[in-house]
Scaffold this motif. Structure first.
Motif, short mmCIF file in Angstrom:
data_model
loop_
_atom_site.label_atom_id
_atom_site.label_comp_id
_atom_site.label_asym_id
_atom_site.label_seq_id
_atom_site.Cartn_x
_atom_site.Cartn_y
_atom_site.Cartn_z
N ALA A 283 18.25 18.76 21.81
CA ALA A 283 17.53 19.93 21.29
C ALA A 283 16.32 19.51 20.46
N ASP A 284 16.50 18.48 19.62
CA ASP A 284 15.41 18.03 18.75
C ASP A 284 14.31 17.30 19.50
N ALA A 285 14.59 16.83 20.71
CA ALA A 285 13.58 16.12 21.49
C ALA A 285 12.38 17.01 21.77
N TRP A 286 12.58 18.33 21.66
CA TRP A 286 11.48 19.27 21.89
C TRP A 286 11.00 19.92 20.61
N ASN A 287 11.55 19.44 19.50
CA ASN A 287 11.06 19.88 18.19
C ASN A 287 10.12 18.78 17.69
N PHE A 288 8.86 18.87 18.08
CA PHE A 288 7.94 17.77 17.82
C PHE A 288 7.61 17.63 16.34
N ASP A 289 7.64 18.73 15.59
CA ASP A 289 7.42 18.61 14.16
C ASP A 289 8.51 17.72 13.53
N LYS A 290 9.74 17.91 13.99
CA LYS A 290 10.85 17.13 13.44
C LYS A 290 10.74 15.67 13.87
N VAL A 291 10.42 15.43 15.13
CA VAL A 291 10.29 14.05 15.63
C VAL A 291 9.16 13.33 14.89
N ASN A 292 8.02 14.00 14.74
CA ASN A 292 6.89 13.39 14.02
C ASN A 292 7.27 13.08 12.58
N GLY A 293 8.05 13.96 11.97
CA GLY A 293 8.52 13.71 10.60
C GLY A 293 9.41 12.49 10.52
N MET A 294 10.29 12.30 11.51
CA MET A 294 11.17 11.14 11.53
C MET A 294 10.37 9.85 11.68
N ILE A 295 9.33 9.87 12.53
CA ILE A 295 8.50 8.68 12.72
C ILE A 295 7.73 8.36 11.44
N SER A 296 7.19 9.39 10.79
CA SER A 296 6.44 9.19 9.55
C SER A 296 7.33 8.58 8.46
N LYS A 297 8.56 9.04 8.38
CA LYS A 297 9.49 8.50 7.38
C LYS A 297 9.74 7.02 7.62
N LYS A 298 9.98 6.64 8.88
CA LYS A 298 10.23 5.23 9.21
C LYS A 298 8.98 4.38 8.95
N ALA A 299 7.80 4.93 9.29
CA ALA A 299 6.56 4.19 9.07
C ALA A 299 6.36 3.91 7.58
N ALA A 300 6.64 4.89 6.75
CA ALA A 300 6.49 4.71 5.30
C ALA A 300 7.48 3.68 4.78
N GLU A 301 8.72 3.73 5.29
CA GLU A 301 9.75 2.77 4.85
C GLU A 301 9.36 1.34 5.19
N LYS A 302 8.62 1.15 6.28
CA LYS A 302 8.26 -0.18 6.74
C LYS A 302 6.84 -0.59 6.33
N GLY A 303 6.25 0.18 5.42
CA GLY A 303 4.91 -0.16 4.94
C GLY A 303 3.82 0.02 5.96
N MET A 304 4.00 0.95 6.89
CA MET A 304 3.02 1.16 7.96
C MET A 304 2.41 2.56 7.93
N ALA A 305 2.56 3.26 6.82
CA ALA A 305 2.00 4.60 6.72
C ALA A 305 0.49 4.56 6.92
N GLY A 306 -0.01 5.42 7.80
CA GLY A 306 -1.45 5.51 8.05
C GLY A 306 -1.99 4.49 9.02
N ARG A 307 -1.13 3.64 9.60
CA ARG A 307 -1.61 2.61 10.51
C ARG A 307 -1.14 2.86 11.96
#
Length: 383
Positions: A283-307
């Motif tokens: 169901a969430d695979a088509w909730n792109f706002d949620k998927v994008n939020g999950m990716i942003s969270k991981k990027a921030a955790e790994k020091g890759m925010a904005g890259r």
């Protein structure tokens, strides 16, 4: 007299109920004082052939029940072209059909739309996209939509520069570079890098289409990317022309901290979930706002925010949905100027909440524009 009054009230109430239910079910345009009942047909490949386009159409069916009718082309379209053509034209047999949208990404479907135009000129015909001859499409189809694959070369380089990239590395292989649209995108990217003062590096990988599949290509990327980043530093943007490349490109980005402004087919579902180990329900695979939020969270955790970046949703999901919404707008508001790109851009923002830039498709020979053929790119989102 009392019975007559009660009977009259019953007739009035019944008429009101029928009128109200009908307008809610059809969302039709106004014709004098009552809503006109209409239907929109959308044609896509099957679920197994193109999941994005199929599910996008099904979403429109659920969103507008009784209005949107979804049919699919034959599974083996190449050998069943006549069946596919007849399926499209059969939609015009319904007198309530007011728009037919064909979403296929392949050639050979134009004759069906041409026949619809000849037999039912009142029906709005639209492609989103098909890949027949653009001049003929503009002649026989009311409106054509597609992604501006070539302009993406300029957009990606510009975005990478805005992110702070000083170098652009472009990975591809001979059979891909032989395709005109890919070669033109690369040329546009290279030209823009030069104009912006970015260093351009072009690397040719093993060819998965003439060799031993994607294995040697991916192994080459594993070995070459660290070498290139060691030479040019992390203020480098890497772009690969082939989708399978991105499992490696995104994975190495988290290790080496370089930039990836967009993938070749920009979508939050390409490489990011696999590399980051995201647990996404069906169901969430088509909730792109949620998927994008999950990716942003991981990027921030790994020091890759904005890259890292991409498009907020796949073009193959956006385009069918946009086409249906646009058809509804054209039917319900005949005065809407759908050939004006500013109107198309605003309609996308108002309807989907994301920035989209349309432009007119240009003929290759003389550079003239097709007035009823619009191509688009989405604004990049950064994670």
């Amino acid at each position: 007299m009392k019975r007559y009054i009660l009977l009259l009230l019953a007739v009035i109430l019944t008429a009101g109920c029928v009128s109200g239910c009908g307008s809610q079910a059809t969302s039709g345009k106004k014709s004098s004082d009552k809503a006109e009942i209409y239907k929109i047909g959308i044609v896509t490949p099957t679920l197994s052939t193109s999941e994005d386009e199929f599910r996008a159409a099904e979403k429109m069916v659920k969103q507008y029940p009784g209005v949107v009718k979804h049919i699919t082309l034959p599974e083996n379209f190449a050998t069943e072209i006549e069946t596919g053509l007849s399926q499209i034209t059969s939609l015009a047999d319904d007198p309530q059909m007011k728009a037919i949208i064909v979403v296929s990404g392949q050639a050979g479907l134009l004759p069906a739309l041409q026949k619809v135009e000849e037999t039912r000129p009142d029906i709005i015909t639209m492609t989103a996209p098909i890949w027949d001859d653009p001049a003929l499409m503009s002649k026989y189809v009311d409106f054509n939509l597609d992604t501006d694959w070539v302009k993406r070369g300029q957009a990606i380089a510009t975005q990478a520069h805005a992110m702070g990239a000083k170098t652009m590395i472009h990975y591809s292989f001979p059979t891909h570079l032989a395709k005109e649209v890919i070669a033109q995108r690369k040329d546009a990217m290279q030209k823009t890098c030069k104009e912006l003062g970015m260093q351009w590096v072009e690397v040719v990988t093993p060819d998965p289409q003439t060799g031993n599949g994607t294995g040697p290509m991916l192994q080459f990327l594993r070995e070459d990317i660290p070498r290139q980043i060691g030479k040019y530093g992390p203020d480098t943007n890497i772009f690969g022309s082939n989708c399978p490349m991105y499992d490696v490109i995104i994975d190495e980005a988290f290790k080496l901290k370089y930039m990836v402004a967009e993938q070749c087919c920009p979508t939050p579902l390409q490489a990011y979930p696999t590399v980051l180990g995201l647990e996404i329900s069906e169901a969430d695979a088509w909730n792109f706002d949620k998927v994008n939020g999950m990716i942003s969270k991981k990027a921030a955790e790994k020091g890759m925010a904005g890259r890292l970046g991409g498009w907020p949703m796949p073009a193959t999901v956006f385009m069918p949905q946009y086409a249906v919404e646009l058809a509804r707008k054209m039917i319900e508001d005949p005065g809407f100027d759908y050939k004006k790109v500013d109107n198309l851009n605003k309609f996308a923002q108002d309807t989907f909440g994301c920035g989209v830039s349309f432009s007119k498709f240009k003929a290759k020979a003389d550079g003239s524009e097709f007035d009823n053929y619009a191509v688009m790119i989405m604004d990049t989102i950064l994670y």
